[in-house]
Scaffold this active site. Structure first.
Site, short mmCIF file in Angstrom:
data_model
loop_
_atom_site.label_atom_id
_atom_site.label_comp_id
_atom_site.label_asym_id
_atom_site.label_seq_id
_atom_site.Cartn_x
_atom_site.Cartn_y
_atom_site.Cartn_z
N GLN A 127 17.36 18.14 38.71
CA GLN A 127 17.59 17.55 40.04
C GLN A 127 16.25 17.25 40.71
O GLN A 127 15.43 18.14 40.90
CB GLN A 127 18.36 18.57 40.89
CG GLN A 127 18.65 18.14 42.29
CD GLN A 127 19.29 19.27 43.09
OE1 GLN A 127 18.93 20.44 42.92
NE2 GLN A 127 20.24 18.96 43.93
N GLY A 128 16.05 16.00 41.09
CA GLY A 128 14.82 15.59 41.76
C GLY A 128 15.08 15.31 43.23
O GLY A 128 15.23 14.16 43.64
N SER A 130 13.58 17.83 45.99
CA SER A 130 12.45 18.31 46.79
C SER A 130 11.16 17.57 46.45
O SER A 130 10.94 17.20 45.30
CB SER A 130 12.21 19.79 46.52
OG SER A 130 13.39 20.50 46.74
N SER A 162 13.87 22.48 38.49
CA SER A 162 14.36 23.47 37.51
C SER A 162 14.76 22.74 36.24
O SER A 162 15.40 21.68 36.30
CB SER A 162 15.58 24.21 38.05
OG SER A 162 15.23 24.93 39.20
N GLU A 245 26.64 21.92 44.91
CA GLU A 245 25.59 22.90 44.63
C GLU A 245 25.81 24.19 45.42
O GLU A 245 25.57 25.29 44.93
CB GLU A 245 24.23 22.28 44.97
CG GLU A 245 23.07 23.21 44.77
CD GLU A 245 21.72 22.51 44.90
OE1 GLU A 245 21.68 21.27 44.98
OE2 GLU A 245 20.71 23.23 44.93
C1 LIG Z 1 13.77 28.87 41.99
C2 LIG Z 1 13.88 27.54 42.69
C3 LIG Z 1 14.42 26.47 42.01
C4 LIG Z 1 14.49 25.22 42.65
N1 LIG Z 1 15.00 24.17 41.93
C5 LIG Z 1 14.99 22.94 42.49
C6 LIG Z 1 15.44 21.82 41.73
O1 LIG Z 1 15.87 21.95 40.59
N2 LIG Z 1 15.35 20.60 42.28
C7 LIG Z 1 14.88 20.41 43.55
O2 LIG Z 1 14.87 19.27 44.00
N3 LIG Z 1 14.46 21.46 44.30
C8 LIG Z 1 14.50 22.71 43.79
N4 LIG Z 1 14.04 23.78 44.52
C9 LIG Z 1 13.43 23.52 45.81
C10 LIG Z 1 14.21 24.02 47.00
O3 LIG Z 1 15.36 23.24 47.19
C11 LIG Z 1 13.24 23.96 48.19
O4 LIG Z 1 12.22 24.91 47.95
C12 LIG Z 1 13.94 24.28 49.50
O5 LIG Z 1 14.79 23.22 49.85
C13 LIG Z 1 12.95 24.54 50.63
O6 LIG Z 1 12.02 23.52 50.75
P1 LIG Z 1 10.46 23.84 50.85
O7 LIG Z 1 10.11 24.73 49.69
O8 LIG Z 1 9.74 22.53 50.95
O9 LIG Z 1 10.26 24.68 52.17
P2 LIG Z 1 10.10 24.13 53.66
O10 LIG Z 1 11.16 23.11 53.93
O11 LIG Z 1 8.66 23.72 53.85
O12 LIG Z 1 10.41 25.43 54.49
C14 LIG Z 1 9.45 26.48 54.68
C15 LIG Z 1 10.10 27.52 55.60
O13 LIG Z 1 10.41 26.93 56.87
C16 LIG Z 1 11.81 27.09 57.18
N5 LIG Z 1 12.33 25.91 57.86
C17 LIG Z 1 12.08 24.62 57.57
N6 LIG Z 1 12.77 23.81 58.41
C18 LIG Z 1 13.47 24.63 59.25
C19 LIG Z 1 14.38 24.40 60.33
N7 LIG Z 1 14.71 23.17 60.74
N8 LIG Z 1 14.91 25.48 60.94
C20 LIG Z 1 14.59 26.76 60.55
N9 LIG Z 1 13.73 27.02 59.55
C21 LIG Z 1 13.18 25.98 58.90
C22 LIG Z 1 12.47 27.23 55.82
O14 LIG Z 1 13.71 27.89 55.92
C23 LIG Z 1 11.43 28.05 55.05
O15 LIG Z 1 11.55 29.43 55.34
C24 LIG Z 1 13.99 25.05 43.95
C25 LIG Z 1 13.46 26.15 44.63
C26 LIG Z 1 13.40 27.38 44.01
C27 LIG Z 1 12.81 28.53 44.76
#
Ligand SMILES: Cc1cc2nc3c(=O)[nH]c(=O)nc-3n(C[C@H](O)[C@H](O)[C@H](O)COP(=O)(O)OP(=O)(O)OC[C@H]3O[C@@H](n4cnc5c(N)ncnc54)[C@H](O)[C@@H]3O)c2cc1C
Length: 396
Positions: A127-128, A130, A162, A245
């Protein structure tokens, strides 16, 4: 004996007799940690075997490779796999979000082309969504998909993909029109990963394992027929994907996606651990904490049962599904933390340390427990969604 009881017994026997022998390497805990070819091939063969036995995609239409049975059959299989703690199946993204999405809104051609390969693990999906600068703010995705004749040309990067190293296809959210308002400028694609210009680079995790990648797109040309729905409909389709999901919508093809220690294992660990010279399980404070975990666990179970009875959740049909991810992932993280607290100074020992309790599986489990509190939407975002969409609170 009812037909379902008989089926349950057959399934129980099949998984008991067909469980693969323990490999001579460490298996990943979930589909998000598959990091070596040996792990991948082992799990892929296991998925194939389960599908060949008729135990995956049981409720999907027969004409595309499914079993055409009521969902209850798949539910029984999933529960039995979890109960026997057999290895998980690797194609979770295909089975449980790309597949249901293609069945719900893909063309007839797409269903014929992709569904069987998802079930028999020929075609692994990733899945692309993030990107390095936008994870929670998905609507701000910037990866460019520019139409050029019969192709789209992709440029940019996705992160935390992932299974990125092993996938044959990706579900991709990309920006087709930067001039339009942010929600209208996005489109959704089913992308072949072997396209020149697509390069997944593995990322090492906190546990030392691999399992996801940053995926780079450099002038990668994909046929226009990879577009799902219409140009500009990407946001709507991504939201539908997230309902699969996050478990809000049904339709999943089953299997289990994780094998990790559970509450019973923690109770057993408390029995073996020591507090003031006696088993930790005899300590009233430890017992109190374990009972709290049990109550939460039972609450989640009953809540899931309530979700099966339409009359009890018709007013807020998505409430249970939306809150389950939040509760279950946070519960697991706290449970693993508690398991470490039972180990005293031994809590610092990790996999590979010969004096680590149970080979360090608790430490690994603790680190990995953060995955589901972040992936698929962080707990903070999930709490916002429940607050706004279920409880009707004002926007934050
Ligand atoms: C093990 C793992 C597997 C993953 N696999 C995939 C995958 O296959 N494909 C894919 O596309 N993505 C994947 N992801 C990515 C995942 O979906 C993102 O990490 C997640 O959506 C959070 O985005 P970010 O890491 O950019 O954090 P950010 O969005 O930068 O958030 C950082 C912090 O700020 C908080 N925050 C941000 N905005 C708000 C708000 N409006 N209100 C309150 N708090 C807020 C968040 O909750 C978090 O604590 C994976 C992540 C993990 C850990």
């Amino acid at each position: 004996m009812s037909e379902l009881d008989e089926f349950r017994r057959t399934v129980e026997a099949w998984f008991r007799d067909n469980r693969p022998p323990e490999p001579d390497f460490l298996l990943p805990e979930s589909f998000m940690e598959v990091g070596s070819d040996a792990q991948f091939e082992f799990l892929r063969n296991w998925q194939r075997k389960i599908y060949d036995a008729g135990y995956l995609g049981m409720a999907w239409p027969r004409e595309y490779g499914g079993g055409g049975k009521p969902q209850i059959y798949q539910d029984i299989v999933n529960a039995e796999m979890a109960r026997q703690k057999v290895p998980f199946v690797p194609n979770t993204i295909g089975l449980n979000w790309a597949g249901p999405l293609i069945l719900a809104m893909g063309t007839e051609e797409a269903k014929k082309r992709y569904i069987k390969g998802i079930l028999n693990a020929d075609d692994i999906w990733c899945q692309g969504f993030s990107e390095p600068d936008q994870g929670s703010d998905l609507a701000n995705s910037q990866l460019a998909a520019k139409r050029d004749g019969n192709d789209y040309v992709l440029n940019g990067s996705k992160i935390w993909t992932s299974l990125g190293s092993y996938a044959k296809y990706m579900i991709l959210l990309a920006r087709t029109n930067p001039q339009k308002p942010r929600y209208d400028g996005l489109s959704f694609f089913l992308v072949p990963m072997q396209t020149p210009g697509i390069e997944p680079r593995p990322i090492k995790k906190l546990t030392g394992e691999y399992g996801f990648t940053q995926t780079f797109f450099t002038d990668a040309r994909i046929p226009a027929e990879c577009l799902m729905g219409k140009e500009g409909e990407g946001w709507k389709i991504a939201m539908l994907t997230l309902t699969f999901e996050r478990g809000v919508t049904g339709g999943q093809a089953g299997g289990i996606s994780r094998v990790a220690p559970g509450l019973n294992d923690v109770v057993e660990l408390a029995r073996r651990s020591r507090r003031d010279g006696a088993p930790a399980l005899q300590d009233p404070a430890i017992r109190d904490q374990i009972v709290r975990f049990m109550i939460e666990d039972q609450g989640d179970r009953l809540c899931a049962k309530r979700g099966e009875i339409a009359a009890l959740c018709s007013e807020r049909p998505n409430a249970i599904g939306l809150s389950v991810k939040l509760r279950v992932s946070e519960h697991r993280r706290r449970l693993m933390q508690f398991a470490l607290s039972l180990q005293g100074a031994n809590a610092v020992r990790f996999v590979g340390d010969s004096s680590a309790i149970d080979g360090g599986k608790w430490q690994r489990g603790y680190f990995n427990a953060f995955s589901s509190t972040i992936g698929g939407g962080t707990s903070q975002i999930q709490a916002n969604i429940v607050g706004e969409r279920v409880l009707g609170l004002p926007k934050d």
